[in-house]
Design an enzyme around this catalytic site. Structure first.
Site, mmCIF file in Angstrom:
data_model
loop_
_atom_site.group_PDB
_atom_site.id
_atom_site.type_symbol
_atom_site.label_atom_id
_atom_site.label_comp_id
_atom_site.label_asym_id
_atom_site.label_seq_id
_atom_site.Cartn_x
_atom_site.Cartn_y
_atom_site.Cartn_z
ATOM 1 N N SER A 180 -9.232 -6.893 -1.731
ATOM 2 C CA SER A 180 -9.461 -5.559 -2.279
ATOM 3 C C SER A 180 -8.314 -4.583 -2.048
ATOM 4 O O SER A 180 -8.180 -3.620 -2.789
ATOM 5 C CB SER A 180 -10.760 -4.973 -1.723
ATOM 6 N N HIS A 229 -14.216 -8.010 -6.484
ATOM 7 C CA HIS A 229 -13.183 -7.513 -7.393
ATOM 8 C C HIS A 229 -12.831 -8.507 -8.500
ATOM 9 O O HIS A 229 -11.968 -8.234 -9.326
ATOM 10 C CB HIS A 229 -11.930 -7.121 -6.620
ATOM 11 N N LYS A 285 -18.678 -2.313 -9.290
ATOM 12 C CA LYS A 285 -17.283 -2.101 -9.706
ATOM 13 C C LYS A 285 -17.169 -2.277 -11.216
ATOM 14 O O LYS A 285 -17.564 -1.385 -11.952
ATOM 15 C CB LYS A 285 -16.387 -3.012 -8.877
HETATM 16 C C1 LIG Z 1 -16.368 -3.351 -2.720
HETATM 17 C C2 LIG Z 1 -16.490 -4.647 -2.030
HETATM 18 C C3 LIG Z 1 -17.707 -5.063 -1.493
HETATM 19 C C4 LIG Z 1 -18.912 -4.162 -1.480
HETATM 20 O O1 LIG Z 1 -19.464 -3.999 -2.720
HETATM 21 P P1 LIG Z 1 -20.437 -2.752 -3.000
HETATM 22 O O2 LIG Z 1 -21.233 -3.182 -4.160
HETATM 23 O O3 LIG Z 1 -19.571 -1.576 -3.237
HETATM 24 O O4 LIG Z 1 -21.267 -2.579 -1.758
HETATM 25 C C5 LIG Z 1 -17.780 -6.320 -0.936
HETATM 26 N N1 LIG Z 1 -16.708 -7.131 -0.887
HETATM 27 C C6 LIG Z 1 -15.508 -6.760 -1.381
HETATM 28 C C7 LIG Z 1 -14.362 -7.704 -1.316
HETATM 29 C C8 LIG Z 1 -15.370 -5.504 -1.952
HETATM 30 O O5 LIG Z 1 -14.180 -5.120 -2.429
#
Ligand SMILES: *Cc1c(COP(=O)(O)O)cnc(C)c1O
Length: 397
Positions: free
Chosen positions: A186, A214, A245
């Site tokens: 990320s 992602h 996302k």
């Molecule tokens: C953003 C993210 C999460 C968490 O996801 P949410 O739906 O925002 O709680 C988990 N793992 C990774 C690698 C992320 O980038």
């Protein structure tokens, strides 16, 4: 009473001062309009290079219509956890849709990607087991690993040989082993060496798990994620994805075999102890999956924009680190400098969030940018111009 409380918590004030002297006492910018490529934060209109709204779905009319319809039909909330009375047919439809999309037997939706990871890792493994984890894995994986009480072994970033050496060493241990990686990292935007990790997991009988937060909606056919991107269907036991996302709403899911999913529905603590998604969230997520299949051109535009923007940064002479995806770090180095760079950029009309320790290692502070499918060429070239001007002032060029 209040003075007593504040003196007991006075160490927090000290911590805040400490963060302030290091330039890390930062406040989130406040969004005053929709999450779109050009929008208003803190009273200023800027080109938004910091959202995870990869495909522009947060404001897609079909998501809004689905949410509105569900709101009217089902109400605003569910008022129960999934295992009591918080499972509506809507929730099951979304899970079936996701399983079909991911080509797995089943899927379960959690309140967030964070709870999907933490709830899964902590329930699938126990004290006698081992977790072999990339050093840059997401915080929710780390928390889940800690909650499981399993022994955690961390391998250097993307170092498959090191992961294999750990599994070899554990070969005669009776506990189960889980090999776990982010699909797309990320903060750096690089992709995990998933085929090689699958080989290693199979060689040592380890459970293979990938966190595709992602990669969901970004990589693979119609955004099916890294497993599809690498052609690894059937070789990854546990796939986590996010609905927060690219999908544009909120939530997380786990896709895998029917036994895994049934077990999680009986044992994963966020599923058991935290209220289920409001109907509007569930319905708009389902609309988003329909759009992934109906409008594949969105993903094509995302990647075209990514290539254009990254090439522009390279031509300016800026380092984008290890990026292979729309997540594009602009490396700065020192934390305070990255934050200042971000502030000056903001005043010049570009929102690119500074990221420093503890989110990334000390000395590796950066701006983290993400272009989306809905940025226009003009917006991106204007952003590149502004970034170039400010980078020159900061002697980054
Ligand atoms: C953003 C993210 C999460 C968490 O996801 P949410 O739906 O925002 O709680 C988990 N793992 C990774 C690698 C992320 O980038």
């Amino acid at each position: 009473m209040s003075t007593q409380q504040s003196s007991r918590l006075s160490y927090l004030g000290e911590e805040l001062k400490n963060l302030e002297t290091r330039g890390l006492r930062v406040h989130a910018r406040v969004l005053q309009a929709q999450q779109t490529p050009v929008t208003r934060f803190d009273g200023r209109e800027v080109i938004n290079l910091s959202s995870n709204n990869y495909l522009g779905l947060t404001t897609h009319p079909k998501l809004l219509a689905a949410a509105e319809k569900a709101l009217k039909h089902w109400g605003a909330g569910t008022a129960a956890v999934r295992t009591i009375t918080g499972t509506m047919s809507l929730h099951l439809e979304l899970e079936e849709h996701i399983a079909r999309f991911k080509h797995t037997e089943a899927a379960v939706v959690f309140q967030s990607g964070f709870t999907a990871n933490a709830g899964t890792v902590s329930s699938v493994l126990g004290r006698e087991d081992f977790i072999v984890s990339d050093e840059l894995n997401h915080a929710s994986i780390i928390d889940g690993a800690r909650l499981s009480r399993a022994t955690i072994k961390v391998f250097p970033h993307k170092d498959v040989a090191a992961a294999e050496a750990i599994l070899r060493e554990l070969k005669d241990q009776p506990g189960r082993k889980l090999l776990i990686t982010d699909g797309v990292f990320s903060m750096d935007g690089d992709i995990a060496p998933l085929p090689e990790l699958c080989d290693v997991a199979e060689r040592y009988g380890a459970i293979m798990m990938v966190d595709d937060a992602h990669a969901s909606g970004v990589l693979g056919k119609n955004g099916r994620g890294t497993v599809d991107h690498f052609g690894l269907h059937g070789r990854v036991d546990i796939q986590v994805g996010t609905l927060s996302k690219a999908i544009g709403v909120l939530g997380g899911y786990v896709a895998g075999c029917a036994d895994l999913i049934e077990f999680l529905k009986l044992r994963a603590r966020p599923f058991l102890f935290s209220t289920s998604h409001p109907p509007s969230v569930t319905a708009s997520c389902q609309a988003a999956f329909e759009i992934l299949e109906a409008e594949p051109e969105r993903i094509e535009r995302l990647w075209e924009n990514t290539r254009y923007f990254q090439q522009g940064l390279a031509e300016l002479g800026l380092s984008t680190g290890m990026s292979e995806t729309p997540i594009t770090p602009i490396m700065v180095g020192e934390g305070r400098r990255a934050m200042e760079f971000s502030n000056v950029l903001f005043d010049a009309g570009v929102l690119a969030t500074g990221i420093a320790y503890p989110t990334v290692p000390e000395g590796k502070a950066r701006l983290r940018t993400i272009v989306t499918a809905t940025h226009t060429r003009q917006e991106l070239s204007r952003a590149l111009e502004i970034i170039g001007d400010v980078a020159r002032r900061f002697a980054l060029l």
